[in-house]
Motif scaffolding. Structure first.
Motif, short mmCIF file in Angstrom:
data_model
loop_
_atom_site.label_atom_id
_atom_site.label_comp_id
_atom_site.label_asym_id
_atom_site.label_seq_id
_atom_site.Cartn_x
_atom_site.Cartn_y
_atom_site.Cartn_z
N THR A 59 -1.67 32.17 -53.37
CA THR A 59 -0.25 32.50 -53.45
C THR A 59 0.68 31.31 -53.28
O THR A 59 1.90 31.48 -53.21
CB THR A 59 0.10 33.55 -52.38
N GLY A 60 0.14 30.11 -53.17
CA GLY A 60 1.00 28.96 -52.92
C GLY A 60 1.52 28.95 -51.49
O GLY A 60 1.03 29.66 -50.61
N ILE A 61 2.54 28.15 -51.27
CA ILE A 61 3.02 27.87 -49.92
C ILE A 61 4.09 28.83 -49.44
O ILE A 61 4.40 28.90 -48.25
CB ILE A 61 3.52 26.41 -49.86
N GLY A 62 4.71 29.58 -50.37
CA GLY A 62 5.76 30.52 -49.99
C GLY A 62 7.09 29.83 -49.73
O GLY A 62 7.28 28.65 -50.05
N ASN A 63 8.02 30.56 -49.13
CA ASN A 63 9.38 30.02 -48.95
C ASN A 63 9.91 30.21 -47.53
O ASN A 63 11.11 30.27 -47.31
CB ASN A 63 10.34 30.68 -49.94
N LYS A 64 9.01 30.30 -46.55
CA LYS A 64 9.46 30.58 -45.18
C LYS A 64 9.10 29.48 -44.18
O LYS A 64 9.22 29.69 -42.96
CB LYS A 64 8.91 31.92 -44.72
N LEU A 65 8.68 28.32 -44.65
CA LEU A 65 8.34 27.24 -43.73
C LEU A 65 9.59 26.72 -43.02
O LEU A 65 10.68 26.69 -43.58
CB LEU A 65 7.67 26.09 -44.48
N GLY A 66 9.42 26.29 -41.78
CA GLY A 66 10.52 25.69 -41.04
C GLY A 66 10.85 24.30 -41.52
O GLY A 66 10.08 23.65 -42.24
N GLU A 67 12.03 23.82 -41.13
CA GLU A 67 12.51 22.52 -41.59
C GLU A 67 11.58 21.38 -41.19
O GLU A 67 11.38 20.43 -41.95
CB GLU A 67 13.92 22.26 -41.06
N LYS A 68 11.00 21.46 -40.02
CA LYS A 68 10.14 20.37 -39.55
C LYS A 68 8.93 20.21 -40.46
O LYS A 68 8.59 19.10 -40.88
CB LYS A 68 9.70 20.62 -38.11
N MET A 69 8.28 21.33 -40.79
CA MET A 69 7.10 21.25 -41.64
C MET A 69 7.48 20.88 -43.07
O MET A 69 6.79 20.10 -43.73
CB MET A 69 6.33 22.57 -41.62
N LEU A 70 8.60 21.41 -43.54
CA LEU A 70 9.06 21.08 -44.89
C LEU A 70 9.31 19.59 -45.04
O LEU A 70 9.07 19.01 -46.10
CB LEU A 70 10.34 21.86 -45.21
N SER A 71 9.77 18.95 -43.97
CA SER A 71 10.08 17.52 -44.03
C SER A 71 8.84 16.68 -44.24
O SER A 71 8.92 15.53 -44.69
CB SER A 71 10.79 17.08 -42.75
N HIS A 72 7.66 17.25 -43.93
CA HIS A 72 6.40 16.51 -44.12
C HIS A 72 5.76 16.78 -45.48
O HIS A 72 4.87 16.04 -45.89
CB HIS A 72 5.40 16.91 -43.03
N LEU A 73 6.20 17.82 -46.17
CA LEU A 73 5.50 18.29 -47.37
C LEU A 73 6.23 18.02 -48.68
O LEU A 73 5.63 18.10 -49.74
CB LEU A 73 5.20 19.79 -47.25
N TYR A 74 7.53 17.72 -48.62
CA TYR A 74 8.29 17.30 -49.80
C TYR A 74 8.12 18.27 -50.97
O TYR A 74 7.72 17.87 -52.07
CB TYR A 74 7.90 15.89 -50.23
N LEU A 75 8.41 19.53 -50.76
CA LEU A 75 8.30 20.50 -51.85
C LEU A 75 9.25 20.13 -52.97
O LEU A 75 10.40 19.78 -52.74
CB LEU A 75 8.62 21.91 -51.35
N HIS A 76 8.76 20.22 -54.22
CA HIS A 76 9.60 19.90 -55.36
C HIS A 76 9.09 20.61 -56.60
O HIS A 76 8.05 21.27 -56.58
CB HIS A 76 9.70 18.39 -55.58
N GLY A 77 9.84 20.48 -57.69
CA GLY A 77 9.49 21.17 -58.93
C GLY A 77 10.29 22.45 -59.08
O GLY A 77 10.85 22.98 -58.12
N ASP A 78 10.35 22.95 -60.30
CA ASP A 78 11.15 24.13 -60.62
C ASP A 78 10.36 25.44 -60.53
O ASP A 78 10.94 26.52 -60.59
CB ASP A 78 11.73 24.00 -62.04
N ASP A 79 9.04 25.36 -60.42
CA ASP A 79 8.22 26.58 -60.45
C ASP A 79 8.19 27.27 -59.09
O ASP A 79 8.15 26.62 -58.04
CB ASP A 79 6.78 26.24 -60.86
N THR A 80 8.22 28.58 -59.13
CA THR A 80 7.96 29.40 -57.95
C THR A 80 7.00 30.51 -58.36
O THR A 80 6.84 30.80 -59.55
CB THR A 80 9.24 30.04 -57.38
N LEU A 81 6.40 31.13 -57.38
CA LEU A 81 5.48 32.23 -57.66
C LEU A 81 6.18 33.35 -58.40
O LEU A 81 5.69 33.87 -59.41
CB LEU A 81 4.89 32.72 -56.34
N GLU A 82 7.36 33.73 -57.91
CA GLU A 82 8.09 34.84 -58.52
C GLU A 82 8.50 34.52 -59.96
O GLU A 82 8.38 35.36 -60.85
CB GLU A 82 9.31 35.19 -57.68
#
Length: 279
Positions: A59-82
């Motif tokens: 299902t991928g990473i989802g959209n509920k990660l906190g800011e601290k974890m997001l800062s380490h993962l650099y999510l990018h791109g236009d695609d989402t699961l939905e």
């Protein structure tokens, strides 16, 4: 059976962690890193139409990660699961089964969503499939792997009553033409779907083979709990894949969706790269 590629976005992980003991001077030829030594990776899911079942693999990473974890993962791109499901004419409500290869956050994060102050299944009509051995491993994690097993992604599956277990037995049949392989090196009892599709054997390689850059046997992730077990499993699997001309569906390769491998005098090598839609 009909298969659909479902892209859910890109993220970054440290290149050294992704290639273990292999020096950067070698791995960066196939996976160039940015100034912070981070490489881009996909979170590519697979949608399986089979009879009256609509099965989403990971299902991928989802959209509920906190800011601290997001800062380490650099999510990018236009695609989402939905968005990717909608592009194929489906919604989350249409999914009958969510098949989770394992419960690391980048594979299961999209299985659960926030609804107000609650965590609920993102696929309200679906059964969620794991296995008892891996579930126990995930809910009682070791210190090293604990950051990958986020309770917010895992416990709501059980609390919802939608969680089901697959028997941990090599080559378990999930559906006709849909078997399950097990691998124990990356994490305990990871499940790899193996499908018969248009005359081909398609294997969803998950984290046994994250990318084409991981085909050489020593290229084992530092994230793997049991690297020597991964080495053994990968060797046996790639030899089988070469002999059987398997199509390997790559979950984390940002550039290459599918590949085949071949046996050469110097060992297993990449043969062809293509998209699932090319089959």
């Amino acid at each position: 059976m009909i298969l659909h590629t479902i892209e859910t976005g890109l993220f970054k992980l440290d290149g050294g962690a992704m290639f273990g003991v292999v020096p950067k001077s070698i791995w960066q030829k196939t996976n160039p890193a940015d100034a912070n030594n981070m490489c881009t990776w996909a979170m590519r899911c697979l949608l399986v139409e089979e009879g009256n079942r609509l099965i989403l693999i990971d299902t991928g990473i989802g959209n509920k990660l906190g800011e601290k974890m997001l800062s380490h993962l650099y999510l990018h791109g236009d695609d989402t699961l939905e968005k990717s499901l909608a592009a194929k004419g489906f919604s989350t409500d249409d999914i009958t089964d969510v098949f989770l290869t394992h419960l690391h956050f980048d594979h299961v994060g999209g299985a659960i969503m926030r609804q107000g102050d609650q965590l609920v299944p993102a696929f309200k009509n679906a059964a969620y499939w794991s296995n008892e051995k891996h579930w126990d491993w995930a809910v009682h994690p070791n210190v090293r792997e604990k950051p990958s097993f986020l309770s917010e992604n895992i416990l709501p599956l059980q609390e919802s009553g939608q969680l089901k277990f697959i028997e941990t037995r090599q080559q378990t049949e999930f559906l006709p033409d849909f078997n399950v392989r097990f691998a124990f090196g990356h994490t305990d009892a990871m499940m790899l779907p193996q499908l018969k599709y248009k005359g081909h054997t398609v294997v969803y390689a998950a984290d046994l083979l994250p990318s084409t850059g991981h085909i050489p046997l020593p290229y084992v992730m530092a994230y793997d709990m049991f690297p020597l077990q991964t080495l053994k499993e990968k060797k046996e699997f790639l030899e089988e894949a070469a002999a059987g001309e398997y199509v390997l569906y790559l979950e984390h390769d940002a550039l290459n969706e599918c590949c085949t491998v071949q046996q050469t005098e110097k060992g297993i090598k990449l043969k062809n790269i293509f998209k699932l839609s090319d089959l």
